[in-house]
Design an enzyme around this catalytic site. Structure first.
Site, PDB file in Angstrom:
ATOM      1  N   ASP A  77      -8.358  -6.575   0.385  1.00 46.15           N
ATOM      2  CA  ASP A  77      -7.410  -6.928   1.436  1.00 46.15           C
ATOM      3  C   ASP A  77      -7.986  -6.468   2.752  1.00 46.15           C
ATOM      4  O   ASP A  77      -8.724  -5.485   2.800  1.00 46.15           O
ATOM      5  CB  ASP A  77      -6.055  -6.241   1.207  1.00 46.15           C
ATOM      6  CG  ASP A  77      -6.090  -4.782   1.605  1.00 46.15           C
ATOM      7  OD1 ASP A  77      -5.788  -4.471   2.775  1.00 46.15           O
ATOM      8  OD2 ASP A  77      -6.455  -3.938   0.761  1.00 46.15           O
ATOM      9  N   ASP A 100       0.864  -1.177   0.000  1.00 47.72           N
ATOM     10  CA  ASP A 100       0.000   0.000   0.000  1.00 47.72           C
ATOM     11  C   ASP A 100       0.904   1.232   0.000  1.00 47.72           C
ATOM     12  O   ASP A 100       2.123   1.112   0.004  1.00 47.72           O
ATOM     13  CB  ASP A 100      -0.953  -0.027   1.196  1.00 47.72           C
ATOM     14  CG  ASP A 100      -0.203   0.062   2.516  1.00 47.72           C
ATOM     15  OD1 ASP A 100       1.040   0.148   2.493  1.00 47.72           O
ATOM     16  OD2 ASP A 100      -0.862   0.045   3.562  1.00 47.72           O
TER      17      ASP A 100
END
Ligand SMILES: [Zn+2]
Length: 540
Positions: A437, A90
């Site tokens: 996720d 991320d």
């Protein structure tokens, strides 16, 4: 990089395949979260056995510890953590939010029924806003959760760190706003996130320059460098490729048997088409071509010079071995390949150029106009895929996703960030998300909360002390095949380490099976039956 296999009729959902340098991801898919380059309490083998295809690690955490340079030197995220499949990182933006503005308060990603009162929220918001993270046009200043030291993230810095971490899919740096922030603030933050997205693309292109391709030779830059030729040439040469694979020379065959077993720790393809040429073996990740010379049937080798020039121009390195070398001393050849791989940097040449895909992030909180505006602006930028981030009103998550998916380009993958509850995943898939996720599955497992088809159970509940059955009858996970509730209950009560492992295996398997079954139902065109059946039994 993304192939849609089947769409859900009358909805935005689909099943597809995401192609990365470290393998394919069948979508819809749940991404296991390995915050600090480890899925807590599980070995990579266990993660894989639980059905996970891809792992996400956090840029923020790896930047602080051990530092992105260490991960780079270790060979990138996958090698560092010994996960051989695809990876994501991320952007670090969410941590600036969750460990910054919302840190220590009752604020969270979702506004649920148990939300604190508005006055409490405003108070917490004001108090926390400047405590750990400070947001300016340039970036975010935050204090390390490890030692309180000050750091500054900019879009450029996030790109540089993620480039070093070396995941297959990386995300643009965004500001993840508090769900309680006033709309005026959201507007301001959104405009900034869009400017940051553009800066991310500019920085990304610096680290991943598009090579000048020789013209008219059928070469094309494809995402990930997987498509190294155009479709016409591919069609023309594919038959030849199949013949060559069917009847390899003894030397080729011998080398392939070693390369395919990952004996070099890198993924190789054989008889891969690059431009107008068929190379013997290639590692796209490192842009390394291996040629075995002296094959009787290789008509192309006569054009060796132009072939070499062409490949070099695209950034490929070529290691050549003679037939006899391979046959007589395969170990020496493999050693030579390993040395070559080690010497080559990541991210150079064609394979490297496209070895990382960059996803832009759509924000906009719970507001339809802002979400749609963000989807339009980000969707028009040159990203390889998209993340849908930020906070939602829980009940309206599906609607918010629908607003966005309806606007984003259909042919690119969409990832729903930080959402992973079974019901949310089902609605996410229906409304066009391909990957998800969430830490919830494994985090809850460590606390003893386990998924079943009838809803969640807590293994710490006294009644499980003497239930001599698995968590869920019929579950094919390692835990359910081998252990009973009473044993798990005992492990949790005794605070044994194995408790976390066994519980995490089950929860991860549960979510992975859910998305796999959803995928099957999409391919079989009965997604809505599946959805109805699941939701009927699953009690939230
Ligand atoms: Zn199980």
């Amino acid at each position: 990089m993304f192939k849609i296999e089947q769409k859900i009729s009358k909805s935005l959902g689909r099943a597809g395949v995401l192609i990365t340098p470290h393998g394919e991801v069948q979508t819809p898919s749940f991404v296991a979260v390995g915050t600090k380059a480890t899925v807590k309490s599980l070995s990579p083998e266990q993660v894989k056995e639980a059905g996970s295809q891809i792992v996400l690690a956090n840029t923020y955490h790896l930047y602080l510890e051990p530092g992105e340079k260490i991960v780079k030197e270790a060979g990138g995220l996958g090698k560092f953590m010994n996960w051989q499949g695809p990876t994501m990182t991320d952007s670090g933006g969410f941590q600036a939010f969750s460990l910054g503005v919302a840190y220590g308060s009752k604020l969270s990603k979702f506004i649920g029924n148990e939300s604190p009162k508005q006055e409490e929220i405003d108070e917490a918001y004001r108090e926390e806003r400047d405590k750990k993270a400070k947001i300016t046009e340039d970036g975010v200043e935050f204090k390390s959760i490890i030692d309180g030291s000050k750091h500054f993230f900019t879009p450029e810095k996030s790109m540089q760190i993620q480039s070093d971490l070396g995941a297959d899919i990386i995300f643009a740096f965004d500001e993840c706003t508090s769900p309680h922030a006033p709309k005026e603030y959201l507007k301001e933050a959104l405009a900034r996130t869009h400017r940051w997205a553009e800066r991310c693309l500019i920085e990304y292109r610096k680290n991943h320059p598009t090579p000048t391709l020789p013209e008219g030779e059928g070469a094309q830059r494809g995402t990930f460098g997987y498509h190294t030729t155009d479709s016409v040439t591919w069609k023309n040469l594919q038959q030849r490729v199949l013949e060559m694979r069917e009847k390899p020379t003894p030397a080729e065959n011998m080398l392939w048997q070693h390369l395919r077993k990952n004996s070099t720790k890198y993924h190789f393809r054989r008889q891969h088409i690059v431009g107008n040429f068929i190379v013997d073996f290639v590692c796209l990740e490192k842009s390394l071509v291996i040629e075995v010379d002296g094959d009787i049937h290789d008509y192309q080798k006569e054009e060796d010079k132009s072939r070499t020039e062409f490949l070099n121009k695209l950034g490929f390195y070529i290691l050549r071995f003679k037939n006899e070398e391979v046959v007589e001393n395969i170990l020496k050849v493999l050693e030579g390949i390993k040395v070559g791989l080690k010497a080559l940097p990541f991210g150079e040449g064609l394979g490297g150029v496209s070895s990382q895909a960059l996803f832009g992030i759509v924000q906009g909180g719970r507001y339809e106009d802002l979400r749609k505006e963000s989807a339009k602006v980000i969707g028009e930028m040159d990203f390889d895929g998209f993340g849908i981030g930020g906070s939602f009103v829980k009940e309206d998550m599906a609607t918010a996703v629908k607003w966005v998916s309806g606007i984003l380009p259909t042919d690119k993958p969409r990832h729903l960030l930080g959402v992973g509850e079974p019901v949310d995943i089902i609605f996410g898939v229906e409304n066009g998300c391909d990957t998800f996720d969430c830490v919830a599955a494994t985090r809850m497992a460590r606390n003893g909360t386990l998924y079943t088809k009838r809803g969640k159970i807590n293994i710490n509940n006294a009644k499980y002390k003497n239930i001599f059955e698995p968590i869920e009858e019929g579950c094919k996970c390692y835990t359910c095949k081998n252990y009973t509730c009473c044993y798990l209950s005992h492990l949790f009560r005794s605070k044994e380490m194995l408790a976390a492992t066994l519980a995490s295996i089950h929860n991860l398997y549960f979510i992975n099976s859910l998305v796999a079954e959803m995928r099957e139902s999409i391919l079989n065109e009965n997604f809505f039956d599946f959805k109805e059946n699941f939701l009927r039994d699953y009690k939230v």
